[in-house]
Scaffold this active site. Structure first.
Site, PDB file in Angstrom:
ATOM      1  N   CYS A   1       1.636 -27.412  73.817  1.00 23.01           N
ATOM      2  CA  CYS A   1       2.561 -27.815  74.876  1.00 23.01           C
ATOM      3  C   CYS A   1       3.879 -28.255  74.247  1.00 23.01           C
ATOM      4  O   CYS A   1       3.879 -28.974  73.240  1.00 23.01           O
ATOM      5  CB  CYS A   1       1.964 -28.955  75.696  1.00 23.01           C
ATOM      6  SG  CYS A   1       3.036 -29.571  77.021  1.00 23.01           S
TER       7      CYS A   1
ATOM      8  N   HIS B   1      -1.528 -24.125  83.218  1.00 25.48           N
ATOM      9  CA  HIS B   1      -0.879 -25.142  82.395  1.00 25.48           C
ATOM     10  C   HIS B   1       0.390 -25.654  83.066  1.00 25.48           C
ATOM     11  O   HIS B   1       0.613 -26.873  83.163  1.00 25.48           O
ATOM     12  CB  HIS B   1      -0.573 -24.542  81.022  1.00 25.48           C
ATOM     13  CG  HIS B   1       0.077 -25.478  80.057  1.00 25.48           C
ATOM     14  ND1 HIS B   1      -0.530 -25.896  78.891  1.00 25.48           N
ATOM     15  CD2 HIS B   1       1.302 -26.059  80.062  1.00 25.48           C
ATOM     16  CE1 HIS B   1       0.280 -26.709  78.233  1.00 25.48           C
ATOM     17  NE2 HIS B   1       1.413 -26.819  78.915  1.00 25.48           N
ATOM     18  N   GLU B   2       1.230 -24.726  83.538  1.00 25.33           N
ATOM     19  CA  GLU B   2       2.505 -25.140  84.128  1.00 25.33           C
ATOM     20  C   GLU B   2       2.314 -25.805  85.486  1.00 25.33           C
ATOM     21  O   GLU B   2       2.997 -26.782  85.803  1.00 25.33           O
ATOM     22  CB  GLU B   2       3.454 -23.943  84.234  1.00 25.33           C
ATOM     23  CG  GLU B   2       3.806 -23.296  82.909  1.00 25.33           C
ATOM     24  CD  GLU B   2       4.304 -24.284  81.859  1.00 25.33           C
ATOM     25  OE1 GLU B   2       4.969 -25.279  82.223  1.00 25.33           O
ATOM     26  OE2 GLU B   2       4.013 -24.074  80.665  1.00 25.33           O
TER      27      GLU B   2
ATOM     28  N   HIS C   1       1.332 -29.394  85.050  1.00 27.52           N
ATOM     29  CA  HIS C   1       2.472 -30.276  84.781  1.00 27.52           C
ATOM     30  C   HIS C   1       3.049 -30.836  86.081  1.00 27.52           C
ATOM     31  O   HIS C   1       3.466 -32.000  86.137  1.00 27.52           O
ATOM     32  CB  HIS C   1       3.577 -29.506  84.045  1.00 27.52           C
ATOM     33  CG  HIS C   1       3.479 -29.556  82.560  1.00 27.52           C
ATOM     34  ND1 HIS C   1       3.480 -30.734  81.839  1.00 27.52           N
ATOM     35  CD2 HIS C   1       3.407 -28.560  81.643  1.00 27.52           C
ATOM     36  CE1 HIS C   1       3.389 -30.454  80.544  1.00 27.52           C
ATOM     37  NE2 HIS C   1       3.355 -29.147  80.401  1.00 27.52           N
TER      38      HIS C   1
END
Length: 214
Positions: free
Chosen positions: A126, A168-169, A172
Site C-alpha cells: 500500500c 483494496h481501493e 480505503h
C-alpha cells in the site's frame, strides 16, 4: 502532512490541495484521515474541479508508483478512487495471480460484493504503508458497482488481480487498510519480499513464516 485544513468546505480544501502542485502528498498510516471513512460523492466538486482532482490522483498514483489511489490517501474524504495497472510482470506471475493490464479508471461511490466462496492469498502492499507487504486473502471474484467520473453506472465483475485492486481501493474509502485483513505473521519488508518471497505464490512464505493460506 501538507493537506488543507479540515475546517474549510470540502471544495475549498480540494482547491487548496491542488494549488500546491502535483504529485500530491500521500497520507501515511497513523493519520486519522485513513480511518474516518468517506462521504459519498454527490456533486460536492463542480465538474471542472472534479476533473482536476481526478487528474491529480492519476499523476500521484503513477509517480508513486502504484496501481490504485483513493481520495483519503491524499487527505480528501470523498468516495472516489482511481486504478490503473500496466501489469509488467513475467508470464508465470501473470498466470498465478491473474494479473492482467487494467486501463486507467475512476471509481465513484464504489461498493463490492464477493461472488462465490473462492479466496486467493498473495502479498499486497500500500502506498500509505511504504516499505512493507503482507499476505492478504481476498475473494477471488467480486461484483463492483458505482459510477465513473461522468456519472455513468458501473456494474462489473472483476477476477484475479484486478479484483484485488478494486477491493483494496474500496476498502480505503471505508477506513480499512490492507493490514486489517492481512496475515500478520507474513508482514515483510519490501527487501525481504524481493529477496525471499518473490515466487508467484506465497506458499513458501507460509511454510517458513508459519501462517495459513485458504
Amino acid at each position: 502532512m501538507g493537506t488543507p485544513s479540515d475546517r474549510a468546505p470540502l471544495a475549498e480544501r480540494v482547491e487548496e490541495l491542488l494549488a500546491g502542485g502535483v504529485p500530491l502528498t500521500i497520507v501515511a498510516a497513523g493519520d486519522p484521515m485513513l480511518r474516518r471513512g468517506t462521504e459519498p460523492y454527490d456533486g460536492q466538486l463542480r465538474p471542472a474541479l472534479l476533473a482536476r482532482f481526478v487528474e491529480a490522483l492519476r499523476v500521484t498514483m503513477r509517480a508513486a508508483p502504484g496501481v490504485g489511489l483513493a481520495a483519503p490517501q491524499v487527505g480528501v474524504e470523498l468516495r472516489i478512487a482511481v486504478i490503473e495497472d500496466p501489469a509488467p510482470v513475467p508470464e508465470e506471475v501473470r498466470r498465478a495471480r491473474g494479473r492482467v493490464p487494467q486501463p486507467f479508471r475512476v471509481l465513484v461511490n464504489p461498493a463490492y460484493e464477493p461472488l462465490g466462496g473462492a479466496r486467493a492469498a498473495f502479498f499486497e502492499g500500500c502506498l500509505s504503508v511504504p516499505g512493507w507487504q503482507a499476505v492478504v486473502a481476498r475473494p477471488a471474484e467480486v461484483r463492483l458497482t458505482g459510477q465513473d467520473e461522468h456519472g455513468h453506472a458501473l456494474d462489473e465483475v472483476f477476477t484475479g488481480w484486478p479484483a484485488r485492486i478494486v477491493q483494496h481501493e474500496t476498502d480505503h474509502l471505508d477506513g480499512v487498510l490492507y493490514l486489517d485483513r492481512a496475515e500478520t505473521r507474513s508482514l515483510s519488508s519490501n527487501q525481504a519480499v524481493t529477496e525471499r518471497w518473490a515466487q508467484p505464490t506465497p506458499e513458501e512464505a507460509a511454510r517458513a513464516l508459519g501462517f495459513e493460506l485458504p
